[in-house]
Write an enzyme that holds these catalytic residues in place. Structure first.
Site, mmCIF file in Angstrom:
data_model
loop_
_atom_site.group_PDB
_atom_site.id
_atom_site.type_symbol
_atom_site.label_atom_id
_atom_site.label_comp_id
_atom_site.label_asym_id
_atom_site.label_seq_id
_atom_site.Cartn_x
_atom_site.Cartn_y
_atom_site.Cartn_z
ATOM 1 N N ASN A 1 0.594 -1.194 -0.071
ATOM 2 C CA ASN A 1 0.047 -0.068 -0.036
ATOM 3 C C ASN A 1 0.910 1.302 0.148
ATOM 4 O O ASN A 1 0.524 2.578 -0.554
ATOM 5 C CB ASN A 1 -1.013 0.014 1.091
ATOM 6 C CG ASN A 1 -0.439 -0.034 2.519
ATOM 7 O OD1 ASN A 1 0.634 -0.764 2.624
ATOM 8 N ND2 ASN A 1 -1.136 0.132 3.611
ATOM 9 N N CYS B 1 -3.732 1.685 6.691
ATOM 10 C CA CYS B 1 -3.991 1.200 7.933
ATOM 11 C C CYS B 1 -4.466 2.070 8.962
ATOM 12 O O CYS B 1 -4.947 1.769 10.039
ATOM 13 C CB CYS B 1 -2.827 0.456 8.643
ATOM 14 S SG CYS B 1 -1.397 1.653 8.463
ATOM 15 N N GLU C 1 4.207 -3.468 12.059
ATOM 16 C CA GLU C 1 2.900 -2.672 12.056
ATOM 17 C C GLU C 1 1.743 -3.333 11.212
ATOM 18 O O GLU C 1 1.922 -3.658 10.123
ATOM 19 C CB GLU C 1 3.560 -1.457 11.238
ATOM 20 C CG GLU C 1 4.633 -0.440 11.766
ATOM 21 C CD GLU C 1 4.257 0.362 12.972
ATOM 22 O OE1 GLU C 1 2.956 0.186 13.163
ATOM 23 O OE2 GLU C 1 5.060 0.672 13.579
ATOM 24 N N GLU D 1 7.654 3.237 14.753
ATOM 25 C CA GLU D 1 8.545 3.706 13.657
ATOM 26 C C GLU D 1 8.545 5.158 13.646
ATOM 27 O O GLU D 1 7.695 5.701 14.003
ATOM 28 C CB GLU D 1 7.779 3.007 12.468
ATOM 29 C CG GLU D 1 8.363 1.545 12.156
ATOM 30 C CD GLU D 1 8.004 0.995 10.875
ATOM 31 O OE1 GLU D 1 8.714 0.211 10.353
ATOM 32 O OE2 GLU D 1 6.983 1.638 10.200
HETATM 33 P P1 NAD Z 1 0.024 -9.465 3.641
HETATM 34 O O1 NAD Z 1 0.193 -9.410 5.213
HETATM 35 O O2 NAD Z 1 -0.231 -10.679 3.125
HETATM 36 O O3 NAD Z 1 1.411 -8.885 3.020
HETATM 37 C C1 NAD Z 1 2.277 -7.998 3.628
HETATM 38 C C2 NAD Z 1 3.582 -8.521 3.411
HETATM 39 O O4 NAD Z 1 3.737 -9.735 3.835
HETATM 40 C C3 NAD Z 1 3.988 -8.654 1.803
HETATM 41 O O5 NAD Z 1 5.332 -8.055 1.679
HETATM 42 C C4 NAD Z 1 3.690 -10.157 1.549
HETATM 43 O O6 NAD Z 1 4.552 -10.756 0.413
HETATM 44 C C5 NAD Z 1 4.417 -10.817 2.916
HETATM 45 N N1 NAD Z 1 3.763 -12.009 3.190
HETATM 46 C C6 NAD Z 1 2.533 -12.426 3.044
HETATM 47 N N2 NAD Z 1 2.572 -13.796 3.493
HETATM 48 C C7 NAD Z 1 3.738 -14.128 3.981
HETATM 49 C C8 NAD Z 1 4.124 -14.951 4.790
HETATM 50 N N3 NAD Z 1 3.524 -16.303 4.955
HETATM 51 N N4 NAD Z 1 5.355 -15.138 5.424
HETATM 52 C C9 NAD Z 1 5.943 -14.003 4.981
HETATM 53 N N5 NAD Z 1 5.735 -12.777 4.325
HETATM 54 C C10 NAD Z 1 4.421 -12.975 3.792
HETATM 55 O O7 NAD Z 1 -1.099 -8.385 3.355
HETATM 56 P P2 NAD Z 1 -2.184 -8.727 2.195
HETATM 57 O O8 NAD Z 1 -2.806 -10.058 2.162
HETATM 58 O O9 NAD Z 1 -1.379 -8.220 0.850
HETATM 59 O O10 NAD Z 1 -3.366 -7.651 2.703
HETATM 60 C C11 NAD Z 1 -4.385 -8.197 3.483
HETATM 61 C C12 NAD Z 1 -4.666 -7.347 4.448
HETATM 62 O O11 NAD Z 1 -3.393 -6.827 5.364
HETATM 63 C C13 NAD Z 1 -5.264 -6.068 4.169
HETATM 64 O O12 NAD Z 1 -6.597 -6.083 3.561
HETATM 65 C C14 NAD Z 1 -5.010 -5.124 5.235
HETATM 66 O O13 NAD Z 1 -6.019 -5.283 6.173
HETATM 67 C C15 NAD Z 1 -3.694 -5.605 5.877
HETATM 68 N N6 NAD Z 1 -2.589 -4.916 5.389
HETATM 69 C C16 NAD Z 1 -1.986 -3.912 6.278
HETATM 70 C C17 NAD Z 1 -0.967 -2.915 6.009
HETATM 71 C C18 NAD Z 1 -0.516 -1.917 6.865
HETATM 72 O O14 NAD Z 1 -0.217 -0.906 6.493
HETATM 73 N N7 NAD Z 1 -0.667 -2.256 8.164
HETATM 74 C C19 NAD Z 1 -0.401 -3.131 4.575
HETATM 75 C C20 NAD Z 1 -0.662 -4.193 3.848
HETATM 76 C C21 NAD Z 1 -2.242 -5.122 4.228
#
Ligand code: NAD
Length: 504
Positions: free
Chosen positions: A176, A308, A274, A482
């Site tokens: 994001n 977020c 975060e 952060e």
């Molecule tokens: P996610 O948590 O899956 O992805 C975030 C990061 O984690 C990415 O780099 C992804 O490649 C990595 N990742 C995913 N699964 C992993 C695993 N098993 N092991 C290691 N790394 C892994 O987020 P998403 O599925 O893309 O989004 C889903 C929800 O997460 C969103 O709807 C939102 O609620 C939340 N989100 C929050 C933020 C924030 O700024 N706090 C950012 C992105 C997503």
């Protein structure tokens, strides 16, 4: 109720991202090579990058594997001994050059962000400036990692505490804010004296790799800043299990945050997380309605809702509820939906189809449980990643939107009667990132800001982030902070030294 129009349709914007990417002066920004041990890895195994607005392939990037991750860790470990020895002022100067290069190439970086993430170009430009500001902040903060001298409890001894870099850090970053989240983590780690290995989200590798090009140009030595692109599970496994990686910083979902926390248990890493939010936005009947509506619209629709800090539950005092809903719907109706590279766009596509589908499921669930949905009609020709801004009124706490983070342009508005009641409802969440309070009463603002179980509270403002503030959440929204003077300590260890037997 139907409002507004969809500005650009899927066929209209076909090819626009590719055209912009082809026009970039910095061809290396789209070369798609990963950056490990000071070398650019092109490789035969490639992953495609998609424009989320149109579904078109716009670039491809090298896919790193576990061996690349191992090499990155070894290179980082080697570089640590050199990087940590530089004077903080020297590391700060290099970070400052990196920030200047980001600003110099702001337009090109913004095009990359919009092309792969989808946000409107104006928001992408803001993100580049926001990210560069963290590099500047930490460039200076590195010089202020003071220790302390402790009045001794032992005769003839001198007690002191110093702060030292923890070692190799890994940063797993989200889609994001594909530039700013890297800058916020890497800025702190590098200023502390730690090399950092970044694993960006697979949806947004171009932004991360362009930052690596600029890091190299700024003079960051080989191994000190590296970017691994590819499968998240394959690449994170070595980062989690390797004892040489001493710190892990993650931004993303709470679900993945929990997995990573478990994954670091065996090697007991220092972890900062975060995670998700579910921000309550409280509007009391003593406020100027226009101000509260403006704040709520900003807090809901920035980054097309994929933020977020986004207001997930907008609680409005009953006396002004109907007027608020009407004014919010009117303001929402002004938002232009379309491709982020089109100049007038306010709301772009969701970066991931799963997020768009989650929004649709929350709308359907609210409608099925008696909520009122106020939205434009979906144009069938608009890509499936688009979600038109929607307002759900008469929302009740049993609806999905009140229980899970939306992460899209869907606003839930709920009535409340008393301060005591709304405080309890606002705090009844396992998330605790950000909260908002709009009131004209200073006493109430002080009471609520004290009692809300959230890491960040905006009082009569929807805009409060930036390098000086400690960004982070309570409860299941995360660990650590952060930015601010605290952020650098996520990458440092405290060392206590006792000098005994001193001459009297
Ligand atoms: P996610 O948590 O899956 O992805 C975030 C990061 O984690 C990415 O780099 C992804 O490649 C990595 N990742 C995913 N699964 C992993 C695993 N098993 N092991 C290691 N790394 C892994 O987020 P998403 O599925 O893309 O989004 C889903 C929800 O997460 C969103 O709807 C939102 O609620 C939340 N989100 C929050 C933020 C924030 O700024 N706090 C950012 C992105 C997503």
């Amino acid at each position: 109720m139907v409002f507004g129009t969809v500005q650009h349709k899927f066929p209209h914007s076909a090819g626009i991202a590719r055209k912009h990417l082809q026009a970039l002066r910095r061809r290396d920004f789209v070369a798609g090579a990963a950056f490990v041990d000071g070398r650019w890895i092109a490789g035969d195994r490639r992953d495609v990058v998609i424009d989320p607005a149109t579904g078109e392939e716009i670039a491809d990037v090298a896919r790193c594997d576990a061996e690349d991750a191992d090499r990155a860790i070894a290179a980082a470990e080697r570089s640590f001994s050199v990087w940590r020895q530089l004077l903080p002022i020297r590391r700060g100067a290099i970070l400052g050059s990196w920030a200047s290069l980001m600003r110099e190439h702001s337009e090109e970086l913004a095009i990359l962000v919009t092309s792969e993430q989808g946000k409107p170009l104006a928001e992408a430009r803001y993100e580049i400036a926001y990210g560069a500001a963290f590099l500047d902040w930490f460039a200076a903060e590195g010089e202020r990692t003071y220790g302390e001298t402790i009045p001794s409890h032992k005769p003839g001894s001198l007690l002191h505490v110093r702060m030292q870099p923890i070692g190799v850090a890994a940063a797993i970053t989200p889609w994001n804010f594909p530039v700013a989240m890297i800058a916020r983590k890497a800025g702190a780690a590098l200023a502390a004296g730690c090399p950092v290995i970044v694993k960006p989200a697979p949806e947004t590798p171009l932004s991360a790799l362009a930052l690596a090009r600029l890091a190299e140009q700024a003079g960051i030595p080989p191994g000190v800043f590296q970017v691994l692109v590819g499968d998240p599970i394959e690449l994170s496994a070595p980062l989690l299990r390797d004892t040489r990686v001493r710190a892990l910083s993650f931004t993303g979902s709470t679900q993945v945050g929990r997995l990573l926390l478990q994954g670091t248990a065996d090697t007991v890493k220092k972890v900062s997380l975060e995670l998700g939010g579910h921000a309550p936005f409280l509007v009391f009947d003593d406020v100027e309605l226009d101000k509260a509506v403006k704040g709520a619209v900003a807090a809901k629709f920035a980054t097309s809702g994929q933020d977020c800090l986004a207001a997930n539950r907008i609680y409005v005092q009953r006396g002004i509820y109907a007027a608020f809903v009407e004014a919010f719907a009117a303001a929402m109706g002004q938002l232009k939906v379309g491709h982020g590279l089109e100049p007038a766009t306010d709301i772009g596509p969701m970066t991931k189809l799963s997020v768009a589908n989650k929004c649709r499921a929350q709308i359907d669930d609210a409608a099925a449980k008696g909520g009122r949905v106020i939205s434009a009609k979906m144009e069938p020709s608009l890509g499936e990643n688009f979600v038109l801004p929607a307002l759900l009124s008469d929302v009740t706490e049993d609806m999905l939107i009140c229980r899970e983070e939306t992460f899209g342009p869907v606003a839930a508005v709920l009535p409340f009667d008393s301060e005591e009641e709304v405080l309890a409802r606002a705090n009844a969440s396992e998330m605790g990132l950000a909260a908002y309070v709009y009131t004209d009463s200073l006493r109430r603002a002080l009471r609520l800001s004290e009692q809300m179980e959230y890491g960040m509270v905006g009082v009569n403002t929807a805009s409060f982030t930036g390098p000086p503030i400690p960004f982070g959440g309570w409860k299941q929204s995360g660990l650590g902070r952060e930015g601010s003077r605290h952020g650098i300590h996520e990458y440092m260890e405290m060392k206590y030294v006792c000098f005994g037997d001193l001459p009297a």
